[in-house]
Each structure stands twice: as structure tokens, then as C-alpha cells.
Design a protein around this motif. Structure first.
Motif, short mmCIF file in Angstrom:
data_model
loop_
_atom_site.label_atom_id
_atom_site.label_comp_id
_atom_site.label_asym_id
_atom_site.label_seq_id
_atom_site.Cartn_x
_atom_site.Cartn_y
_atom_site.Cartn_z
N GLY A 4 0.68 -1.00 -0.16
CA GLY A 4 0.26 -0.21 -0.19
C GLY A 4 0.92 1.29 -0.04
O GLY A 4 0.59 2.24 -0.50
N PHE A 5 1.65 1.37 0.62
CA PHE A 5 2.68 2.37 0.80
C PHE A 5 3.39 2.68 -0.59
O PHE A 5 3.72 3.85 -0.90
CB PHE A 5 3.97 2.32 1.83
N ARG A 6 3.92 1.52 -1.27
CA ARG A 6 4.50 1.89 -2.46
C ARG A 6 3.55 2.34 -3.58
O ARG A 6 3.73 3.29 -4.40
CB ARG A 6 4.93 0.30 -3.10
N ALA A 7 2.48 1.82 -3.28
CA ALA A 7 1.12 2.32 -4.29
C ALA A 7 0.93 3.88 -4.10
O ALA A 7 0.87 4.75 -5.14
CB ALA A 7 -0.23 1.66 -4.14
N PHE A 8 1.09 4.22 -2.77
CA PHE A 8 0.96 5.60 -2.49
C PHE A 8 1.95 6.62 -3.05
O PHE A 8 1.68 7.56 -3.57
CB PHE A 8 0.76 5.69 -0.86
N SER A 9 3.14 5.98 -2.97
CA SER A 9 4.33 6.77 -3.36
C SER A 9 4.47 7.13 -4.81
O SER A 9 4.65 8.16 -5.25
CB SER A 9 5.56 6.05 -3.02
N ARG A 10 3.80 5.96 -5.38
CA ARG A 10 3.83 6.31 -7.09
C ARG A 10 2.57 7.50 -7.21
O ARG A 10 2.85 8.38 -7.97
CB ARG A 10 3.22 5.03 -7.56
N GLU A 11 1.45 7.52 -6.35
CA GLU A 11 0.83 8.68 -6.78
C GLU A 11 1.28 10.07 -6.05
O GLU A 11 1.01 10.95 -6.63
CB GLU A 11 -0.47 8.31 -5.70
N ALA A 12 1.72 9.82 -5.12
CA ALA A 12 2.73 11.07 -4.63
C ALA A 12 3.87 11.73 -5.38
O ALA A 12 4.19 12.64 -4.86
CB ALA A 12 2.70 10.90 -2.96
N ALA A 13 4.11 10.96 -6.12
CA ALA A 13 5.38 11.31 -7.13
C ALA A 13 4.66 12.66 -7.86
O ALA A 13 5.73 13.33 -8.35
CB ALA A 13 5.73 10.47 -8.21
N GLU A 14 3.78 13.00 -7.82
CA GLU A 14 3.30 14.32 -8.63
C GLU A 14 3.72 15.45 -7.67
O GLU A 14 4.16 16.68 -8.13
CB GLU A 14 1.87 14.54 -8.44
N TRP A 15 4.15 15.29 -6.53
CA TRP A 15 4.74 16.41 -5.74
C TRP A 15 6.38 16.82 -6.29
O TRP A 15 6.73 17.80 -6.57
CB TRP A 15 5.28 16.08 -4.31
N VAL A 44 2.68 26.99 -14.72
CA VAL A 44 4.01 26.77 -14.99
C VAL A 44 4.49 25.26 -14.50
O VAL A 44 5.61 24.76 -14.97
CB VAL A 44 5.10 27.51 -14.08
N GLY A 45 3.35 24.39 -14.35
CA GLY A 45 3.55 23.02 -14.07
C GLY A 45 2.35 22.12 -13.67
O GLY A 45 1.49 22.88 -13.24
N GLN A 46 2.21 20.99 -14.11
CA GLN A 46 1.35 20.06 -13.88
C GLN A 46 1.96 18.84 -13.70
O GLN A 46 2.68 18.34 -14.67
CB GLN A 46 0.37 20.20 -14.91
N SER A 47 1.20 18.15 -12.65
CA SER A 47 1.94 16.75 -12.47
C SER A 47 0.62 15.96 -11.60
O SER A 47 0.06 16.42 -10.52
CB SER A 47 3.02 16.68 -11.44
N GLY A 48 0.30 14.79 -11.97
CA GLY A 48 -0.64 14.17 -11.57
C GLY A 48 -2.21 14.94 -11.54
O GLY A 48 -2.69 15.45 -12.82
N ARG A 49 -2.76 15.28 -10.24
CA ARG A 49 -3.76 16.06 -10.15
C ARG A 49 -3.62 17.36 -9.64
O ARG A 49 -4.52 17.99 -9.18
CB ARG A 49 -4.84 15.12 -9.39
N SER A 50 -2.39 17.77 -9.80
CA SER A 50 -2.34 19.16 -9.23
C SER A 50 -1.30 20.09 -10.14
O SER A 50 -0.86 19.58 -11.29
CB SER A 50 -1.11 18.98 -8.07
N TRP A 51 -1.70 21.31 -10.28
CA TRP A 51 -1.05 22.44 -11.15
C TRP A 51 -0.06 23.32 -10.35
O TRP A 51 -0.55 23.58 -9.10
CB TRP A 51 -2.34 23.03 -11.74
N LEU A 52 0.81 24.02 -10.86
CA LEU A 52 1.56 24.91 -10.30
C LEU A 52 1.27 26.07 -10.80
O LEU A 52 1.60 26.16 -12.15
CB LEU A 52 3.06 24.53 -10.17
#
Length: 511
Positions: free
Chosen positions: A378-389, A499-507
């Protein structure tokens, strides 16, 4: 040893850990460690808070480790010490109480769960110290030749508990008196009169004095300050400290329904509960074994044998009887005691014959394997999702003033709103400041030099931002859960730019 390694393994198999408040904790430690660094905004905005607070232990220890290790690695080492320390300290307590130590491995799953998921690291880290205090106290009573040594360890450990979290200290306010009245000392067999019975207990009682004195000093400082009463405002007192309007309660039925949920509620698929179920089955088997084939030759009375069960019962009573919130002071108050109660109660299996302890110990170790597999996956799956940071950090300029407009803080993998503090991740990596930090709270080792940066009343309600008064102070915005065009409207072309977009987040940056 293998079981301990397996228990801590989920902390090391993923780059990002699913803990809500972790970005805020790491940001504060980064500021504390680099308070004079001119390449950051820290010297301009923050200064040390020279006051006693119960959160000093975690922040300063990890900051000290940060001199030797990168901050993230230093924090993982600290968390590993906590996870491994929980069963080890429980084992010390079990040995101090004259009980079998194999059930201490059953506590491993309870190092995770609700408090871990919310990122209440200060409280979690205080739990092993709390168990050690109980063990030191018992030995300061029973071990006549070494009473002073154990009392000294007790004194230092109790102070450490307070410097990590006052709620763990609060449990000891009930737990240590329980141990005092249920623990016999060798001199009781020949003692005559109250003074003779009290004398051998003096070292243990003196060991409590430094921690109690420090606690009373903190109470005077903390509660001597005039309360900031703002009825209805988030994170503010709604009335006098213990007034009905300032206490938030859950019903007995709600607490009962949530008890097992808070013990293992991290992963959306519920697989983290498997380890809890396995631990429960082994604990039940231990009880059956202890009743069917009890260890022969024990001369201890039922009161002495009930000490551990009483400690678990006290923690469980605090879970059911305390309020959920004391607004402006403590939040998630009663739920935190569920982990402590579970760890103590699963270890209460009575002693059985030696030949039966080996399979029980192996079964307890197998529970750690279940924990490692389910949480690690589960932690590894979350880490792949949090790579948007990571994608947003690379697009963030140096020394940014970041406002988090997180309309969707949730995760597809874990149940907690782990993206709520995304702004703190970007600010820490680039030496800037987010719109909300724990430096605005009285338990922080840091405080703002001047006024707190303007922001909306709660990080949970980004829709309340006042663009002209609050938003104007910031140059960088992280948006999650809504497209920037929905947030900035026509200003997106004239005043702001993506200036940036990753996953479900935008900068988004101000032009």
C-alpha cells in the motif's frame, strides 16, 4: 529480530509516506535546522520560540540527526526507532511484570493506524517511552538492590514523555498510581505500619517528581496565557477551556463503532486490517494456551497478575470517556488512546508451559510478515501517486511564497487527506513559506517574527480565500482538485500563469 525488521519495512520501501501532517513536521524541522540560512526565507519570517513545549523532543532529535543524514532519511530513522521501540518497550514492561515477553511482537500493527496516518508523530513517539516508564516504575518498586538506578531511569524517561506529548503523560497520571497500589515490594512481608510500607516505595515516588514538576510548570505557562476565544472559528477555543461549548464529544456508540477502525484504517482496500485480525487470533490462542496449560509454580496473586490488564483497561477507558476535541488546545484526544489500549491488551495472555511458547512466538512473528506485505504494498502504491509532488518541485522557483489551494486532499490509495499540506512540500524543498505552518501554534518550537502570513481561516476551506487581501501576498499557488481556470478565471491569462502540472495538481505563478 526478523519480526522487528518486517514491522519497520513499510517505512523503507516507498519514497513518500502516507501521513497527513508529515509535510508540516518536516517543514518545521527544516526551518529549525536552517534558521540562519540566507538562501531561504526562514531568517526573515521565523525565530525560535524559547519556551517549554511538549513537542520539543521530536523536532530537536530529528534536527540533530539532520546534521548527519538528509532530512527525509533522518525522519525515517526516527520513525523506525518508534515502530521497533513499541514492541521492545512493551517487552521490557512484560518482563518487569514477570510475564511472558512473546506477546510484545503483537503490538507491531498498532504502531500504524489512525494516529500514524494523521501524522501525529509526537504522540506516537511518546508511546514506547510511556511503556518504559511503567516498566521502570515497577522495577523501582520491586528490585530492592537497584531501586535508585531504576528511579533515575524513570525520572529521565518521564521527562522525555512530556517533551514528546502531553497526552501520553496524561495516561501515566493514571497508570503509575495503578501500578503503585497493585505492586507489592519485598519488604511488605515484614513491614509493620504505614511508614515501614511507604519507605521502600520512596525511590519510585521521587523518580516521578522531575516530570510532574516540569508538567506543572508547563501548565502554568500554557494555561496562564489568555485564551483566544473565537466561537465557531477553526483551531480556536469556542469558550473557556473546559466549558461545554469548548468540548467536542463523540457518543459511546460512535466510539464503540470506530474502535477497530482507528486501529487499522490506512488503506482504502482494507488490506491493512489483515495484520490486526492475525494479531487478534494469536492473542486469543495465547489466552487459550495459558488457561489450558498454565505455567506451574507461580505464587503471584490475582491483583499482581492483573496489572497489565488494568493498564490496558485504563487506556480503553480514556478512549471511551474523554472528549474528541478540546478546541484550541487538543484535537483527536480520545482516539489516540486506542492504539495504546490495543497494544497493552493483546499482550495480556497468561503464562503457559514453555513448550507452547515457541509456536506462539512464531505465530506472532508471522503477523509481522502479514503487516510488512500489506502495508509495504500500500505504501508503494501511495508513493507512486505522491510522485506528483516531485514534478511540481522541479517547476517551483527559489524562496517561493506558496499558497495551497487544495480542493481535493484525498488519495486513491489511502483513506487520509494526505495532500492537504502539499504547499509545505514545495516550500521546504525551495526554502520558501507556505500559507499555513505549525509555527502559528503554541506547541511549536518556532514562531513568526512578525504577523502570520495572511491566509484563509482554515487550510481545509481554500474557497474562502480573499484574493485582494490574502492572495496578493503569495507568488506561487499549488492547485489540486480543480483546474486553475476554475480557480483564477480571467486572471489566469493576465495575472497568473500555469508553470507546471503533475498528476492531479497544477503549479501556478504570479506573472
Amino acid at each position: 529480530m526478523t519480526a522487528l525488521v518486517l514491522g519497520a519495512l513499510p517505512l523503507w520501501v516507498s519514497r513518500h509516506l502516507p501521513m497527513v501532517d508529515l509535510p508540516q513536521h518536516l517543514y518545521l524541522i527544516s526551518v529549525l535546522h536552517r534558521l540562519d540560512d540566507p538562501s531561504t526565507l526562514y531568517p526573515q519570517l521565523f525565530e525560535a520560540r524559547h519556551a517549554l513545549t511538549p513537542y520539543l523532543g521530536y523536532y530537536y532529535l530529528v534536527s540533530a540527526l539532520n546534521w548527519l543524514l538528509p532530512l527525509d532519511l533522518a525522519n525515517r530513522v526516527f520513525l523506525t526507532a518508534y515502530v521497533v521501540g513499541l514492541p521492545l518497550s512493551l517487552g521490557f514492561l512484560l518482563r518487569s511484570l514477570g510475564r511472558p515477553t512473546w506477546p510484545s511482537l503483537l503490538a507491531l500493527p498498532f504502531a500504524y493506524g489512525d494516529s500514524f496516518g494523521w501524522g501525529f508523530i509526537n504522540y506516537c513517539a511518546a508511546l514506547p517511552l510511556t511503556l518504559l516508564c511503567c516498566g521502570f516504575f515497577v522495577r523501582a518498586l520491586e528490585d530492592a538492590p537497584r531501586r535508585r538506578r531504576w528511579a533515575a531511569w524513570l525520572a529521565g524517561c518521564l521527562v522525555a514523555v512530556l517533551l514528546f506529548h502531553v497526552q501520553a503523560f496524561g495516561f501515566l497520571a493514571f497508570g503509575l498510581p495503578w501500578l503503585l497500589v497493585t505492586t507489592a515490594v519485598p519488604e511488605d512481608a515484614t513491614a509493620r505500619g504505614l511508614v515501614a510500607r511507604l519507605k521502600p516505595r520512596v525511590p519510585a515516588l521521587l523518580g516521578v517528581v522531575p516530570g510532574v514538576a516540569l508538567f506543572l510548570g508547563w501548565v502554568v505557562l500554557r494555561f496562564g496565557e489568555p485564551p483566544d476565544i473565537q466561537p465557531g472559528a477553526p483551531w480556536k477555543a469556542w469558550g473557556p477551556t473546559f466549558s461545554p461549548q469548548n468540548l467536542g464529544w463523540k457518543s459511546f456508540a460512535q466510539n464503540r463503532a470506530e474502535l477497530f477502525d482507528v486501529l487499522a484504517n490506512t488503506l482504502r482496500d482494507g488490506s491493512d486490517r489483515w495484520a490486526m485480525y492475525a494479531v487478534g487470533a494469536v492473542a486469543l490462542a495465547g489466552w487459550v494456551a495459558g488457561l489450558v496449560r498454565p505455567e506451574a509454580g507461580s505464587s503471584r496473586g490475582w491483583v499482581t497478575r492483573s496489572r497489565l490488564l488494568g493498564l490496558g483497561g485504563l487506556a480503553l477507558a480514556l478512549y471511551f470517556l474523554l472528549p474528541f476535541d478540546i478546541r484550541g488546545y487538543v484535537y483527536y484526544l480520545n482516539t489516540r488512546y486506542a492504539h495504546l489500549a490495543a497494544a497493552l491488551l493483546v499482550a495480556t495472555a497468561p503464562a503457559t508451559v514453555a513448550s507452547w511458547r515457541v509456536p506462539l512466538r512464531w505465530a506472532a512473528g508471522a503477523c509481522a510478515l502479514v503487516l510488512a506485505v500489506t502495508l509495504g504494498r500500500g505504501f508503494r502504491a501511495f508513493s507512486r501517486e505522491a510522485a506528483e509532488w516531485e514534478g511540481l518541485v522541479s517547476a517551483t522557483a527559489s524562496k517561493p511564497r506558496v499558497m495551497g489551494l487544495v480542493y481535493d486532499p484525498g488519495s486513491r490509495v489511502v483513506r487520509f487527506p494526505v495532500f492537504i499540506h502539499s504547499a509545505a512540500v514545495l516550500a521546504r524543498e525551495r526554502g520558501g513559506v507556505p500559507n499555513f505552518t505549525f509555527a502559528s501554534t503554541p506547541h511549536s518550537p518556532l514562531k513568526y517574527r512578525g504577523e502570520v502570513p495572511p491566509t484563509f481561516p482554515s487550510e481545509w476551506r481554500p474557497q474562502d480565500v480573499d484574493w485582494d487581501r490574502q492572495g496578493a501576498w503569495y507568488d506561487t499557488f499549488v492547485v489540486r482538485g480543480a483546474h486553475p481556470s476554475q480557480v483564477f478565471g480571467a486572471r489566469l491569462q493576465s495575472e497568473f500563469a500555469i508553470v507546471g502540472q503533475s498528476g492531479r495538481s497544477w503549479l501556478v505563478r504570479r506573472r
